[in-house]
Write a protein that holds these residues in place. Structure first.
Motif, PDB file in Angstrom:
ATOM      1  N   ASN A   3      62.905 -14.934 -42.621  1.00 11.90           N
ATOM      2  CA  ASN A   3      64.098 -14.444 -41.948  1.00 11.90           C
ATOM      3  C   ASN A   3      63.883 -14.463 -40.445  1.00 11.90           C
ATOM      4  N   LEU A   4      64.968 -14.575 -39.711  1.00 13.82           N
ATOM      5  CA  LEU A   4      64.882 -14.390 -38.274  1.00 13.82           C
ATOM      6  C   LEU A   4      64.625 -12.909 -38.044  1.00 13.82           C
ATOM      7  N   ARG A   5      63.603 -12.601 -37.259  1.00 14.36           N
ATOM      8  CA  ARG A   5      63.275 -11.199 -37.010  1.00 14.36           C
ATOM      9  C   ARG A   5      64.345 -10.539 -36.155  1.00 14.36           C
ATOM     10  N   SER A   6      64.312  -9.234 -36.079  1.00 15.73           N
ATOM     11  CA  SER A   6      65.312  -8.500 -35.310  1.00 15.73           C
ATOM     12  C   SER A   6      65.159  -8.720 -33.808  1.00 15.73           C
ATOM     13  N   LYS A   7      63.961  -9.106 -33.364  1.00 15.83           N
ATOM     14  CA  LYS A   7      63.727  -9.452 -31.966  1.00 15.83           C
ATOM     15  C   LYS A   7      62.842 -10.694 -31.938  1.00 15.83           C
ATOM     16  N   MET A   8      63.220 -11.672 -31.120  1.00 16.39           N
ATOM     17  CA  MET A   8      62.442 -12.908 -31.019  1.00 16.39           C
ATOM     18  C   MET A   8      62.390 -13.344 -29.558  1.00 16.39           C
ATOM     19  N   THR A   9      61.300 -14.037 -29.187  1.00 16.52           N
ATOM     20  CA  THR A   9      61.226 -14.605 -27.848  1.00 16.52           C
ATOM     21  C   THR A   9      62.080 -15.865 -27.815  1.00 16.52           C
ATOM     22  N   THR A  10      62.376 -16.326 -26.597  1.00 17.00           N
ATOM     23  CA  THR A  10      63.158 -17.562 -26.480  1.00 17.00           C
ATOM     24  C   THR A  10      62.408 -18.736 -27.100  1.00 17.00           C
ATOM     25  N   GLU A  11      61.084 -18.749 -26.950  1.00 17.38           N
ATOM     26  CA  GLU A  11      60.281 -19.829 -27.517  1.00 17.38           C
ATOM     27  C   GLU A  11      60.360 -19.841 -29.046  1.00 17.38           C
ATOM     28  N   GLU A  12      60.262 -18.657 -29.657  1.00 13.49           N
ATOM     29  CA  GLU A  12      60.312 -18.570 -31.114  1.00 13.49           C
ATOM     30  C   GLU A  12      61.665 -19.027 -31.657  1.00 13.49           C
ATOM     31  N   LEU A  13      62.738 -18.576 -31.028  1.00 11.48           N
ATOM     32  CA  LEU A  13      64.068 -18.953 -31.490  1.00 11.48           C
ATOM     33  C   LEU A  13      64.297 -20.447 -31.287  1.00 11.48           C
ATOM     34  N   ALA A  14      63.878 -20.970 -30.142  1.00 12.73           N
ATOM     35  CA  ALA A  14      64.035 -22.403 -29.871  1.00 12.73           C
ATOM     36  C   ALA A  14      63.259 -23.232 -30.896  1.00 12.73           C
ATOM     37  N   GLU A  15      62.044 -22.796 -31.207  1.00 12.77           N
ATOM     38  CA  GLU A  15      61.212 -23.540 -32.164  1.00 12.77           C
ATOM     39  C   GLU A  15      61.827 -23.557 -33.561  1.00 12.77           C
ATOM     40  N   CYS A  16      62.328 -22.415 -34.017  1.00 14.35           N
ATOM     41  CA  CYS A  16      62.862 -22.378 -35.375  1.00 14.35           C
ATOM     42  C   CYS A  16      64.190 -23.121 -35.477  1.00 14.35           C
ATOM     43  N   LEU A  17      64.922 -23.266 -34.370  1.00 14.47           N
ATOM     44  CA  LEU A  17      66.185 -24.009 -34.393  1.00 14.47           C
ATOM     45  C   LEU A  17      66.015 -25.473 -34.026  1.00 14.47           C
ATOM     46  N   GLN A  73      66.856 -17.996 -42.566  1.00 20.67           N
ATOM     47  CA  GLN A  73      68.168 -17.401 -42.755  1.00 20.67           C
ATOM     48  C   GLN A  73      68.302 -16.251 -41.784  1.00 20.67           C
ATOM     49  N   ALA A  74      69.516 -15.976 -41.397  1.00 21.05           N
ATOM     50  CA  ALA A  74      69.748 -14.838 -40.506  1.00 21.05           C
ATOM     51  C   ALA A  74      69.506 -13.556 -41.290  1.00 21.05           C
ATOM     52  N   GLU A  75      68.676 -12.705 -40.752  1.00 20.29           N
ATOM     53  CA  GLU A  75      68.324 -11.455 -41.416  1.00 20.29           C
ATOM     54  C   GLU A  75      69.487 -10.478 -41.353  1.00 20.29           C
ATOM     55  N   GLU A  76      69.684  -9.749 -42.420  1.00 16.65           N
ATOM     56  CA  GLU A  76      70.707  -8.708 -42.423  1.00 16.65           C
ATOM     57  C   GLU A  76      70.262  -7.588 -41.483  1.00 16.65           C
ATOM     58  N   PRO A  77      71.186  -6.940 -40.816  1.00 16.25           N
ATOM     59  CA  PRO A  77      70.796  -5.854 -39.915  1.00 16.25           C
ATOM     60  C   PRO A  77      70.211  -4.683 -40.697  1.00 16.25           C
ATOM     61  N   ALA A  96      54.938  -4.127 -33.979  1.00 20.43           N
ATOM     62  CA  ALA A  96      53.638  -4.757 -34.250  1.00 20.43           C
ATOM     63  C   ALA A  96      53.663  -5.493 -35.587  1.00 20.43           C
ATOM     64  N   LEU A  97      54.249  -4.873 -36.607  1.00 17.71           N
ATOM     65  CA  LEU A  97      54.344  -5.523 -37.919  1.00 17.71           C
ATOM     66  C   LEU A  97      55.209  -6.776 -37.860  1.00 17.71           C
ATOM     67  N   ASP A  98      56.319  -6.711 -37.106  1.00 16.16           N
ATOM     68  CA  ASP A  98      57.192  -7.878 -36.957  1.00 16.16           C
ATOM     69  C   ASP A  98      56.475  -9.041 -36.296  1.00 16.16           C
ATOM     70  N   ASN A  99      55.534  -8.722 -35.397  1.00 20.67           N
ATOM     71  CA  ASN A  99      54.836  -9.771 -34.664  1.00 20.67           C
ATOM     72  C   ASN A  99      53.588 -10.283 -35.382  1.00 20.67           C
ATOM     73  N   MET A 100      53.233  -9.684 -36.515  1.00 21.88           N
ATOM     74  CA  MET A 100      52.079 -10.142 -37.289  1.00 21.88           C
ATOM     75  C   MET A 100      52.456 -11.364 -38.112  1.00 21.88           C
ATOM     76  N   SER A 101      51.484 -12.224 -38.328  1.00 23.69           N
ATOM     77  CA  SER A 101      51.723 -13.374 -39.197  1.00 23.69           C
ATOM     78  C   SER A 101      51.796 -12.894 -40.645  1.00 23.69           C
ATOM     79  N   PRO A 102      52.382 -13.690 -41.536  1.00 27.22           N
ATOM     80  CA  PRO A 102      52.427 -13.294 -42.941  1.00 27.22           C
ATOM     81  C   PRO A 102      51.036 -13.028 -43.524  1.00 27.22           C
ATOM     82  N   THR A 103      50.050 -13.807 -43.108  1.00 30.74           N
ATOM     83  CA  THR A 103      48.680 -13.601 -43.587  1.00 30.74           C
ATOM     84  C   THR A 103      48.145 -12.258 -43.122  1.00 30.74           C
TER      85      THR A 103
END
Length: 130
Positions: A3-17, A73-77, A96-103
């Motif tokens: 899911n797209l996280r509730s907060k993302m950097t411009t780089e992260e959003l640009a990369e995923c799109l 997918q766009a995350e639900e609020p 901090a949890l949002d910024n952690m990798s899945p691993t």
């Protein structure tokens, strides 16, 4: 499914799109998206984009998002209750949890499952039960 996280950097959003960082910055200006400073970045120009309903609506209607694989997918609020105010510490932990990798998230979950929350807090040096 990612899911797209509730907060993302411009780089992260640009990369995923699959668009340029400058395109995301242009959207921020044109659409008047809510952003906040990203601490610890030299020059202070890095921003976190709040992926709210306005951003989700915009992203769902652009060709770049339609071309993104189904794994994004766009995350639900998150449900926010007006009588429940999150503490500063709670917001930092969630961030901090949002910024952690899945691993990293999986390893943390395994540690807490194995050791329990009390031992986790003791390892952090903040256990008050002693």
């Amino acid at each position: 499914m990612k899911n797209l996280r509730s907060k993302m950097t411009t780089e992260e959003l640009a990369e995923c799109l699959g668009v340029a960082k400058q395109t995301v910055n242009r959207w921020i200006r044109e659409q008047n998206w809510t952003t906040e400073k990203f601490p610890g970045v030299k020059g202070g120009r890095a921003r976190l984009i709040h992926i709210d309903s306005n951003v989700r609506t915009f992203l769902l209607n652009i060709p770049a998002f339609r071309k993104v694989p189904d794994v994004y997918q766009a995350e639900e609020p998150l449900a926010e209750y007006t009588h429940v105010m999150r503490s500063h510490a709670c917001r930092q932990i969630i961030s901090a949890l949002d910024n952690m990798s899945p691993t990293e998230q999986e390893k943390l979950w395994q540690f807490i499952s194995r050791e329990g929350i009390r031992n986790f807090l003791a390892r952090l040096g903040i256990d008050e039960s002693e």
